[in-house]
Design a protein around this motif. Structure first.
Motif, mmCIF file in Angstrom:
data_model
loop_
_atom_site.group_PDB
_atom_site.id
_atom_site.type_symbol
_atom_site.label_atom_id
_atom_site.label_comp_id
_atom_site.label_asym_id
_atom_site.label_seq_id
_atom_site.Cartn_x
_atom_site.Cartn_y
_atom_site.Cartn_z
ATOM 1 N N PHE A 60 -5.350 -10.668 -6.341
ATOM 2 C CA PHE A 60 -5.602 -9.333 -5.827
ATOM 3 C C PHE A 60 -4.424 -8.377 -6.000
ATOM 4 O O PHE A 60 -4.555 -7.204 -5.716
ATOM 5 C CB PHE A 60 -6.094 -9.356 -4.368
ATOM 6 C CG PHE A 60 -5.285 -10.183 -3.421
ATOM 7 C CD1 PHE A 60 -4.246 -9.640 -2.695
ATOM 8 C CD2 PHE A 60 -5.593 -11.519 -3.250
ATOM 9 C CE1 PHE A 60 -3.515 -10.415 -1.807
ATOM 10 C CE2 PHE A 60 -4.884 -12.303 -2.360
ATOM 11 C CZ PHE A 60 -3.829 -11.744 -1.651
ATOM 12 N N GLU A 61 -3.282 -8.856 -6.497
ATOM 13 C CA GLU A 61 -2.163 -7.959 -6.810
ATOM 14 C C GLU A 61 -1.681 -8.120 -8.246
ATOM 15 O O GLU A 61 -0.708 -7.490 -8.640
ATOM 16 C CB GLU A 61 -0.974 -8.232 -5.881
ATOM 17 C CG GLU A 61 -1.070 -7.609 -4.525
ATOM 18 C CD GLU A 61 0.230 -7.736 -3.755
ATOM 19 O OE1 GLU A 61 1.039 -6.801 -3.823
ATOM 20 O OE2 GLU A 61 0.436 -8.783 -3.117
ATOM 21 N N ARG A 62 -2.363 -8.952 -9.014
ATOM 22 C CA ARG A 62 -1.906 -9.255 -10.366
ATOM 23 C C ARG A 62 -1.737 -7.980 -11.191
ATOM 24 O O ARG A 62 -2.625 -7.138 -11.263
ATOM 25 C CB ARG A 62 -2.888 -10.199 -11.045
ATOM 26 C CG ARG A 62 -2.384 -10.694 -12.387
ATOM 27 C CD ARG A 62 -2.993 -12.004 -12.801
ATOM 28 N NE ARG A 62 -2.586 -13.048 -11.852
ATOM 29 C CZ ARG A 62 -3.416 -13.958 -11.374
ATOM 30 N NH1 ARG A 62 -4.675 -13.954 -11.720
ATOM 31 N NH2 ARG A 62 -2.973 -14.884 -10.550
ATOM 32 N N GLY A 63 -0.566 -7.849 -11.802
ATOM 33 C CA GLY A 63 -0.278 -6.723 -12.679
ATOM 34 C C GLY A 63 0.143 -5.441 -11.974
ATOM 35 O O GLY A 63 0.437 -4.451 -12.637
ATOM 36 N N LEU A 64 0.186 -5.435 -10.668
ATOM 37 C CA LEU A 64 0.528 -4.201 -9.946
ATOM 38 C C LEU A 64 2.029 -4.035 -9.789
ATOM 39 O O LEU A 64 2.765 -4.997 -9.572
ATOM 40 C CB LEU A 64 -0.123 -4.182 -8.561
ATOM 41 C CG LEU A 64 -1.637 -4.171 -8.505
ATOM 42 C CD1 LEU A 64 -2.105 -4.066 -7.051
ATOM 43 C CD2 LEU A 64 -2.220 -3.035 -9.329
ATOM 44 N N THR A 65 2.466 -2.792 -9.901
ATOM 45 C CA THR A 65 3.837 -2.404 -9.596
ATOM 46 C C THR A 65 3.770 -1.323 -8.527
ATOM 47 O O THR A 65 2.683 -0.909 -8.124
ATOM 48 C CB THR A 65 4.549 -1.857 -10.848
ATOM 49 O OG1 THR A 65 3.851 -0.692 -11.309
ATOM 50 C CG2 THR A 65 4.605 -2.888 -11.968
ATOM 51 N N GLU A 66 4.937 -0.879 -8.078
ATOM 52 C CA GLU A 66 4.997 0.196 -7.073
ATOM 53 C C GLU A 66 4.180 -0.159 -5.825
ATOM 54 O O GLU A 66 3.549 0.688 -5.208
ATOM 55 C CB GLU A 66 4.482 1.527 -7.646
ATOM 56 C CG GLU A 66 4.967 1.882 -9.019
ATOM 57 C CD GLU A 66 6.457 2.108 -9.111
ATOM 58 O OE1 GLU A 66 7.070 2.549 -8.116
ATOM 59 O OE2 GLU A 66 7.013 1.821 -10.174
ATOM 60 N N VAL A 67 4.185 -1.426 -5.451
ATOM 61 C CA VAL A 67 3.324 -1.897 -4.368
ATOM 62 C C VAL A 67 3.932 -1.547 -3.006
ATOM 63 O O VAL A 67 5.115 -1.783 -2.754
ATOM 64 C CB VAL A 67 3.084 -3.414 -4.459
ATOM 65 C CG1 VAL A 67 2.186 -3.894 -3.328
ATOM 66 C CG2 VAL A 67 2.472 -3.775 -5.819
ATOM 67 N N THR A 68 3.088 -0.972 -2.160
ATOM 68 C CA THR A 68 3.482 -0.655 -0.789
ATOM 69 C C THR A 68 2.399 -1.133 0.168
ATOM 70 O O THR A 68 1.251 -1.329 -0.219
ATOM 71 C CB THR A 68 3.689 0.859 -0.573
ATOM 72 O OG1 THR A 68 2.463 1.541 -0.867
ATOM 73 C CG2 THR A 68 4.813 1.407 -1.429
ATOM 74 N N ALA A 69 2.813 -1.296 1.402
ATOM 75 C CA ALA A 69 1.880 -1.613 2.488
ATOM 76 C C ALA A 69 2.177 -0.630 3.612
ATOM 77 O O ALA A 69 3.339 -0.435 3.984
ATOM 78 C CB ALA A 69 2.067 -3.042 2.970
ATOM 79 N N ARG A 70 1.139 0.007 4.107
ATOM 80 C CA ARG A 70 1.299 0.950 5.224
ATOM 81 C C ARG A 70 0.483 0.427 6.392
ATOM 82 O O ARG A 70 -0.707 0.131 6.255
ATOM 83 C CB ARG A 70 0.824 2.337 4.837
ATOM 84 C CG ARG A 70 0.914 3.324 6.002
ATOM 85 C CD ARG A 70 0.708 4.758 5.581
ATOM 86 N NE ARG A 70 1.832 5.284 4.856
ATOM 87 C CZ ARG A 70 2.973 5.717 5.411
ATOM 88 N NH1 ARG A 70 3.135 5.632 6.703
ATOM 89 N NH2 ARG A 70 3.928 6.203 4.680
ATOM 90 N N TYR A 71 1.150 0.331 7.543
ATOM 91 C CA TYR A 71 0.527 -0.187 8.763
ATOM 92 C C TYR A 71 0.480 0.928 9.798
ATOM 93 O O TYR A 71 1.469 1.614 10.031
ATOM 94 C CB TYR A 71 1.339 -1.368 9.318
ATOM 95 C CG TYR A 71 1.527 -2.473 8.301
ATOM 96 C CD1 TYR A 71 0.510 -3.384 8.044
ATOM 97 C CD2 TYR A 71 2.714 -2.591 7.590
ATOM 98 C CE1 TYR A 71 0.676 -4.388 7.118
ATOM 99 C CE2 TYR A 71 2.885 -3.599 6.653
ATOM 100 C CZ TYR A 71 1.867 -4.487 6.416
ATOM 101 O OH TYR A 71 2.029 -5.485 5.483
ATOM 102 N N SER A 72 -0.695 1.089 10.416
ATOM 103 C CA SER A 72 -0.859 2.081 11.480
ATOM 104 C C SER A 72 -1.840 1.517 12.509
ATOM 105 O O SER A 72 -2.566 0.564 12.234
ATOM 106 C CB SER A 72 -1.370 3.408 10.910
ATOM 107 O OG SER A 72 -2.602 3.236 10.236
#
Length: 183
Positions: A60-72
């Motif tokens: 589910f993240e293969r090949g991704l860059t600039e990855v962020t996670a935002r929690y609210s």
């Protein structure tokens, strides 16, 4: 009254599923051997944006860059999770929204997170900077591992500490991916 013919066969075929469904819905909430969720976890300090510094690869993240996670915060008391990354092969952003809830106590870094209906997976914060500048996170087994930070880069000493800690707990750090964080 006995169930007749084909209906009996359908019933018999679904019976194992009925017994397995509770197990399937909870089986992904384990904790890898030796991993201990942090105590004294403060959700308010954890909320906000985190940059993915390192991860073990998964579909589910293969090949991704600039990855962020935002929690609210969610209205129901849970946590809204928005994961975002850039897919260079399509030259477009991908985003997934999920929800998370504490498994035991709101002061323990052990949550269950779902991006797919009723199916949850473990989200275990097993090391956390006292000032919430970085977090070491695992899933239900040693196939899932992340280093998250409040800034898009961290120093080499933190990466070495992350690798050492993860190796000691049985994670294969030779397969770590360090996504680009330059946009």
């Amino acid at each position: 009254m006995p169930i007749p013919g084909p209906a009996k066969t359908r019933f018999a075929a679904t019976l194992p599923l009925a017994f397995c469904l509770p197990w399937l819905l909870t089986s992904c909430l384990g904790i890898p051997q030796g991993v201990q969720p942090v105590s004294h976890f403060d959700l308010d300090q954890y909320l906000g944006e985190w940059y993915e510094i390192a991860r073990l690869d998964h579909s589910f993240e293969r090949g991704l860059t600039e990855v962020t996670a935002r929690y609210s915060l969610r209205d129901d008391g849970g946590v809204k999770v928005v994961n975002r990354g850039f897919d260079a092969s399509n030259e477009q952003w991908r985003e997934a929204e999920g929800r998370a809830y504490f498994v035991n106590s709101s002061t323990e870094g052990y949550l269950k997170v779902s991006f797919f209906g009723p199916f949850y997976g473990s989200y275990i914060v097993f090391e956390l900077d006292p000032d919430y500048r970085y977090a070491f996170v695992s899933g239900a087994n040693t196939d899932y591992l992340w280093l998250l930070a409040r800034e898009p880069t961290v120093d080499d000493a933190l990466i070495a500490r992350f690798k050492h800690s993860a190796q000691r707990l049985g994670f294969d750090t030779s397969d770590l991916i360090f996504p680009q964080q330059s946009r």
